[in-house]
Design a protein around this motif. Structure first.
Motif, mmCIF file in Angstrom:
data_model
loop_
_atom_site.group_PDB
_atom_site.id
_atom_site.type_symbol
_atom_site.label_atom_id
_atom_site.label_comp_id
_atom_site.label_asym_id
_atom_site.label_seq_id
_atom_site.Cartn_x
_atom_site.Cartn_y
_atom_site.Cartn_z
ATOM 1 N N PRO A 50 -4.181 2.812 4.890
ATOM 2 C CA PRO A 50 -3.541 1.864 3.973
ATOM 3 C C PRO A 50 -4.536 0.829 3.438
ATOM 4 O O PRO A 50 -5.282 0.246 4.214
ATOM 5 C CB PRO A 50 -2.478 1.199 4.844
ATOM 6 C CG PRO A 50 -2.218 2.165 5.935
ATOM 7 C CD PRO A 50 -3.521 2.870 6.195
ATOM 8 N N GLY A 51 -4.536 0.678 2.110
ATOM 9 C CA GLY A 51 -5.414 -0.309 1.498
ATOM 10 C C GLY A 51 -6.681 0.286 0.933
ATOM 11 O O GLY A 51 -7.431 -0.391 0.246
ATOM 12 N N TRP B 159 -15.593 -0.933 -12.549
ATOM 13 C CA TRP B 159 -15.740 0.467 -12.124
ATOM 14 C C TRP B 159 -15.520 1.433 -13.278
ATOM 15 O O TRP B 159 -16.237 2.414 -13.415
ATOM 16 C CB TRP B 159 -14.728 0.793 -11.032
ATOM 17 C CG TRP B 159 -15.098 0.331 -9.678
ATOM 18 C CD1 TRP B 159 -16.073 -0.559 -9.374
ATOM 19 C CD2 TRP B 159 -14.501 0.735 -8.451
ATOM 20 N NE1 TRP B 159 -16.111 -0.740 -8.006
ATOM 21 C CE2 TRP B 159 -15.161 0.033 -7.429
ATOM 22 C CE3 TRP B 159 -13.464 1.592 -8.119
ATOM 23 C CZ2 TRP B 159 -14.820 0.193 -6.090
ATOM 24 C CZ3 TRP B 159 -13.133 1.757 -6.799
ATOM 25 C CH2 TRP B 159 -13.809 1.059 -5.791
ATOM 26 N N ASN C 132 -9.257 2.219 -1.442
ATOM 27 C CA ASN C 132 -9.295 2.083 -2.902
ATOM 28 C C ASN C 132 -8.893 3.336 -3.654
ATOM 29 O O ASN C 132 -8.841 3.336 -4.869
ATOM 30 C CB ASN C 132 -10.693 1.666 -3.338
ATOM 31 C CG ASN C 132 -10.865 0.174 -3.219
ATOM 32 O OD1 ASN C 132 -10.028 -0.576 -3.707
ATOM 33 N ND2 ASN C 132 -11.904 -0.258 -2.559
ATOM 34 N N PHE D 245 0.811 -1.212 0.000
ATOM 35 C CA PHE D 245 0.000 0.000 0.000
ATOM 36 C C PHE D 245 0.846 1.264 0.000
ATOM 37 O O PHE D 245 0.317 2.349 -0.022
ATOM 38 C CB PHE D 245 -0.914 0.028 1.228
ATOM 39 C CG PHE D 245 -1.853 -1.137 1.273
ATOM 40 C CD1 PHE D 245 -2.549 -1.514 0.134
ATOM 41 C CD2 PHE D 245 -2.044 -1.854 2.436
ATOM 42 C CE1 PHE D 245 -3.420 -2.579 0.156
ATOM 43 C CE2 PHE D 245 -2.912 -2.924 2.472
ATOM 44 C CZ PHE D 245 -3.601 -3.287 1.332
ATOM 45 N N GLN E 27 -16.140 -0.872 1.438
ATOM 46 C CA GLN E 27 -14.839 -0.883 2.089
ATOM 47 C C GLN E 27 -14.183 0.471 1.825
ATOM 48 O O GLN E 27 -13.847 0.762 0.678
ATOM 49 C CB GLN E 27 -13.957 -1.976 1.506
ATOM 50 C CG GLN E 27 -14.268 -3.347 2.093
ATOM 51 C CD GLN E 27 -13.457 -4.416 1.406
ATOM 52 O OE1 GLN E 27 -13.261 -4.371 0.203
ATOM 53 N NE2 GLN E 27 -12.996 -5.389 2.146
ATOM 54 N N CYS F 274 -14.106 8.061 -10.195
ATOM 55 C CA CYS F 274 -14.834 7.416 -9.095
ATOM 56 C C CYS F 274 -15.829 8.320 -8.381
ATOM 57 O O CYS F 274 -16.755 7.829 -7.750
ATOM 58 C CB CYS F 274 -13.845 6.881 -8.052
ATOM 59 S SG CYS F 274 -12.780 5.570 -8.678
ATOM 60 N N ARG G 162 -12.129 -5.559 -10.177
ATOM 61 C CA ARG G 162 -13.036 -4.556 -9.630
ATOM 62 C C ARG G 162 -12.952 -3.265 -10.471
ATOM 63 O O ARG G 162 -13.968 -2.676 -10.833
ATOM 64 C CB ARG G 162 -12.597 -4.314 -8.196
ATOM 65 C CG ARG G 162 -13.324 -3.244 -7.483
ATOM 66 C CD ARG G 162 -12.726 -3.097 -6.107
ATOM 67 N NE ARG G 162 -13.584 -3.684 -5.100
ATOM 68 C CZ ARG G 162 -13.379 -3.554 -3.793
ATOM 69 N NH1 ARG G 162 -12.341 -2.900 -3.354
ATOM 70 N NH2 ARG G 162 -14.220 -4.072 -2.934
ATOM 71 N N PRO H 4 2.655 8.149 -4.578
ATOM 72 C CA PRO H 4 1.691 8.672 -5.548
ATOM 73 C C PRO H 4 2.371 9.040 -6.850
ATOM 74 O O PRO H 4 3.517 9.492 -6.855
ATOM 75 C CB PRO H 4 1.123 9.906 -4.854
ATOM 76 C CG PRO H 4 2.088 10.243 -3.781
ATOM 77 C CD PRO H 4 2.754 8.971 -3.378
ATOM 78 N N PRO I 92 -6.396 5.944 -5.145
ATOM 79 C CA PRO I 92 -4.956 6.048 -5.405
ATOM 80 C C PRO I 92 -4.468 7.460 -5.092
ATOM 81 O O PRO I 92 -5.226 8.426 -5.177
ATOM 82 C CB PRO I 92 -4.851 5.757 -6.901
ATOM 83 C CG PRO I 92 -6.157 6.191 -7.451
ATOM 84 C CD PRO I 92 -7.187 6.050 -6.373
ATOM 85 N N GLY I 93 -3.215 7.568 -4.749
ATOM 86 C CA GLY I 93 -2.627 8.881 -4.492
ATOM 87 C C GLY I 93 -2.320 9.582 -5.799
ATOM 88 O O GLY I 93 -2.034 8.947 -6.802
ATOM 89 N N SER J 245 -21.882 -3.482 -0.505
ATOM 90 C CA SER J 245 -21.478 -3.586 -1.908
ATOM 91 C C SER J 245 -20.331 -4.561 -2.109
ATOM 92 O O SER J 245 -20.025 -4.924 -3.230
ATOM 93 C CB SER J 245 -21.072 -2.217 -2.433
ATOM 94 O OG SER J 245 -19.849 -1.842 -1.855
ATOM 95 N N ASP J 246 -19.636 -4.963 -1.047
ATOM 96 C CA ASP J 246 -18.488 -5.843 -1.267
ATOM 97 C C ASP J 246 -18.432 -7.010 -0.274
ATOM 98 O O ASP J 246 -18.562 -8.148 -0.663
ATOM 99 C CB ASP J 246 -17.183 -5.036 -1.223
ATOM 100 C CG ASP J 246 -17.270 -3.850 -0.281
ATOM 101 O OD1 ASP J 246 -17.793 -4.040 0.825
ATOM 102 O OD2 ASP J 246 -16.817 -2.753 -0.645
ATOM 103 N N GLN K 6 -2.954 6.452 0.992
ATOM 104 C CA GLN K 6 -2.459 5.193 1.560
ATOM 105 C C GLN K 6 -1.682 5.420 2.847
ATOM 106 O O GLN K 6 -1.507 4.496 3.635
ATOM 107 C CB GLN K 6 -1.585 4.458 0.541
ATOM 108 C CG GLN K 6 -2.262 4.184 -0.785
ATOM 109 C CD GLN K 6 -3.477 3.285 -0.656
ATOM 110 O OE1 GLN K 6 -3.563 2.466 0.244
ATOM 111 N NE2 GLN K 6 -4.446 3.455 -1.535
ATOM 112 N N HIS L 94 -18.399 5.304 -7.600
ATOM 113 C CA HIS L 94 -17.613 4.305 -6.865
ATOM 114 C C HIS L 94 -16.975 4.842 -5.602
ATOM 115 O O HIS L 94 -16.549 4.081 -4.754
ATOM 116 C CB HIS L 94 -16.557 3.705 -7.779
ATOM 117 C CG HIS L 94 -17.147 3.136 -9.020
ATOM 118 N ND1 HIS L 94 -18.084 2.126 -8.974
ATOM 119 C CD2 HIS L 94 -16.996 3.451 -10.314
ATOM 120 C CE1 HIS L 94 -18.458 1.842 -10.207
ATOM 121 N NE2 HIS L 94 -17.833 2.639 -11.033
ATOM 122 N N GLN M 150 -8.225 -6.742 -7.639
ATOM 123 C CA GLN M 150 -8.438 -5.307 -7.703
ATOM 124 C C GLN M 150 -8.654 -4.881 -9.161
ATOM 125 O O GLN M 150 -9.501 -4.049 -9.454
ATOM 126 C CB GLN M 150 -7.218 -4.604 -7.097
ATOM 127 C CG GLN M 150 -7.451 -3.184 -6.658
ATOM 128 C CD GLN M 150 -8.347 -3.078 -5.432
ATOM 129 O OE1 GLN M 150 -8.831 -4.081 -4.916
ATOM 130 N NE2 GLN M 150 -8.606 -1.866 -5.006
#
Lengths: 206, 340
Positions: free
Chosen positions: B315-316, A104, B318, A31, B133, B266, A100, A35, B320-321, B170-171, B311, B278, A97
């Protein structure tokens, strides 16, 4: 007798440890990926715009095979640099992922559940622009002629790599224990881990 | 190690402003549902404590009065001939009392369940709450489709009016628990559950996912604000309105950055081209108290840090940075904060 027992015991413990070690990579989650700069993406040359010689050669099996080897060697070094040493293909989390994200980001809008619709099928053995992960990442990020949009700046390279790993799992290119076994939504066919491994060949009009 | 220390420092710094987000206290019921459950809890604790104390007293008494024979004393077998009326009486009494107490607990439980099911639902508000999540999305239903709206991680309800929650996941399996309003209810993918609430006292109540759902299960909070009816109507009207149109050059630039970047893949901002579902709906993100389902306070600095590297905070997750240029990031933060 007892010595044999010790040897067998040690061996089975070592085997068990080795088996669990291989499982570690499969389930590892990373994780802390830094970025990605969205301006940086544009400057990275991700790969060849064409994976092989012109389409005229693709119908000829011999030249298709030859172009497939060209395609294998094709991915540029910079793409591999972006993806790093990570092998998304071997990580169950990354592939799941990718599955998914496939839904999405509306990949199924054109490619359906892999059988193809407006866009080409992804679960067969035919690849217009190469089947290696960096080539698929390049296809996703750069876009391709005749409709494939460019997602550079819209999704991170990490997400593109996860998508690429999932796209590969659709035609059985990833390990069975890594491929997804269930869908979040309606299931449209055999789960990815039950797919036969297709032999990739370069085909179709690029 | 250093990174872990830094993450801990960030978490601690984030926790300080959140101290205002009072810890949920089950014994401080804010509505009839929680009050019924609290009553049942009190009866159960009282009865079980009394039984436990009685068993301990009986045990200590038995130990204290036990006759201790010498090592060579013959065993006392007189009970075989005459029976043991004393112990028999004790056992019959204990079995009788236990049965009565267990049955009364059962009765109390059934009565509580009936009381929970009898909440008057006239004039109720319908909310469809979906667990993801690791965040919550809420759609406020209305017979008139144009009056429906969607928000995330923060519910507002009017004091004194019942709420019907339709729960979905949803998950993976989640569970909703707002201790001051009601008991837990599981949210299971592919199934709908219903939960009813009424808050009789204004205040902000913390809800929490109560079923382990992945790495960030602990940071999956739901803030429930019970407001006076007029204040609630004002909030709902504001949520129904399309997102604010940027007027300054900075927020305008921020909107361009938002629409040109990965955010739109999203997130939804009503009235713009960003229509994805999303991630949490951002149409009114500036009006919320926290970011990332209670993980961070909603201010400029934390929003910027969250966008740059989610993150590091969850952490984890969904999201992204994205490394924006500093000017772009400031503009984006200004734009998002202006969406009130």
């Amino acid at each position: 007798m007892s010595r044999l027992r010790v040897v067998v015991g040690t061996l089975s413990i070592a085997l068990g440890a080795a088996a669990s070690m291989s499982g570690c990579e499969r389930e590892q989650r990373r994780f802390d990926a830094p970025p990605v700069s969205r301006d940086g993406l544009a400057s990275v040359q991700l790969g060849p715009t064409r994976a092989g010689p012109p389409a005229s050669g693709a119908s000829d099996p011999a030249s298709a095979a030859a172009s497939s080897t060209v395609a294998d060697a094709g991915p540029s070094a910079s793409a591999s640099a972006v993806l790093g040493a990570r092998n998304h293909d071997r990580n169950a989390f990354d592939v799941a992922q990718g599955k998914r994200l496939y839904r999405w980001f509306n990949c199924n809008g054109c490619h359906a559940a892999g059988g193809g619709s407006i866009g080409p099928a992804l679960m067969d053995d035919q690849w217009r622009y190469g089947h290696e992960p960096p080539q698929i990442v390049a296809t996703i990020l750069q876009g391709r002629p005749n409709g494939m949009p460019s997602f550079a700046g819209r999704i991170s390279t990490e997400q593109a790599a996860q998508l690429a790993a999932y796209v590969r799992s659709m035609s059985g290119q990833v390990r069975e224990d890594v491929a997804p076994s269930r869908s979040d939504g309606l299931s449209t066919g055999a789960p990815e881990l039950r797919r036969d491994r297709e032999t990739p060949k370069l085909a179709g009009t690029p | 190690m250093k990174r872990r220390c830094r993450a801990l420092a960030i978490a601690l710094a984030a926790a300080l402003p959140l101290a205002a987000f009072a810890a949920p206290d089950m014994t401080d019921a804010a509505g009839p549902q929680a009050a019924h459950i609290l009553q049942l809890w009190r009866v159960t604790v009282l009865v079980c404590s009394a039984v436990f104390a009685a068993v301990l007293v009986a045990l200590l008494w038995a130990v204290w009065r036990a006759p201790r024979g010498g090592a060579d004393a013959p065993a006392d077998v007189s009970g075989l001939m005459h029976g043991e009326p004393g112990p028999r009486r004790s056992v019959v009494l204990a079995v009788g009392v236990s049965s009565v107490l267990l049955l009364s607990l059962l009765l109390a439980s059934v009565t509580t369940d009936r009381a929970l099911a009898h909440l008057v639902l006239r004039d109720a508000i319908h909310i469809e709450l979906t667990a993801h999540q690791w965040w919550w999305s809420a759609r406020y239903d209305d017979p008139q489709p144009s009056r429906m709206f969607t928000t995330a991680n923060e519910l507002h309800i009017p004091v004194g009016r019942p709420v019907i929650l339709t729960l979905n996941a949803s998950d993976v399996i989640h569970s909703l628990w707002v201790p001051q309003l009601a008991g837990k209810k599981d949210l299971i993918p592919g199934r709908s559950a219903t939960l009813t609430w009424r808050a009789d006292r204004a205040g902000t109540y913390r809800g929490q996912c109560a079923e382990f759902c992945g790495a960030q299960h602990a940071w999956m909070a739901l803030s429930v604000s019970a407001d006076p009816p007029d204040q609630y109507e004002a909030w709902a009207a504001q949520q129904r309105a399309a997102a604010a149109t940027p007027s300054e050059s900075r927020t305008l630039r921020g909107q361009q950055v938002f629409l040109g970047a990965s955010c739109v893949m999203c997130h939804n901002v009503s009235g713009t081209d960003a229509g994805a579902q999303h991630g949490p709906d951002l149409s009114h993100v500036g009006s919320r108290r926290t970011l990332a389902a209670g993980a961070l306070p909603n201010d400029d600095a934390h929003l910027a840090a969250w966008i740059t590297n989610p993150q590091a905070h969850k952490p984890g997750v969904n999201m992204p940075g994205t490394a924006f240029a500093p000017d772009d990031l400031q503009a984006l933060v200004a734009y998002l904060r202006s969406l009130r």
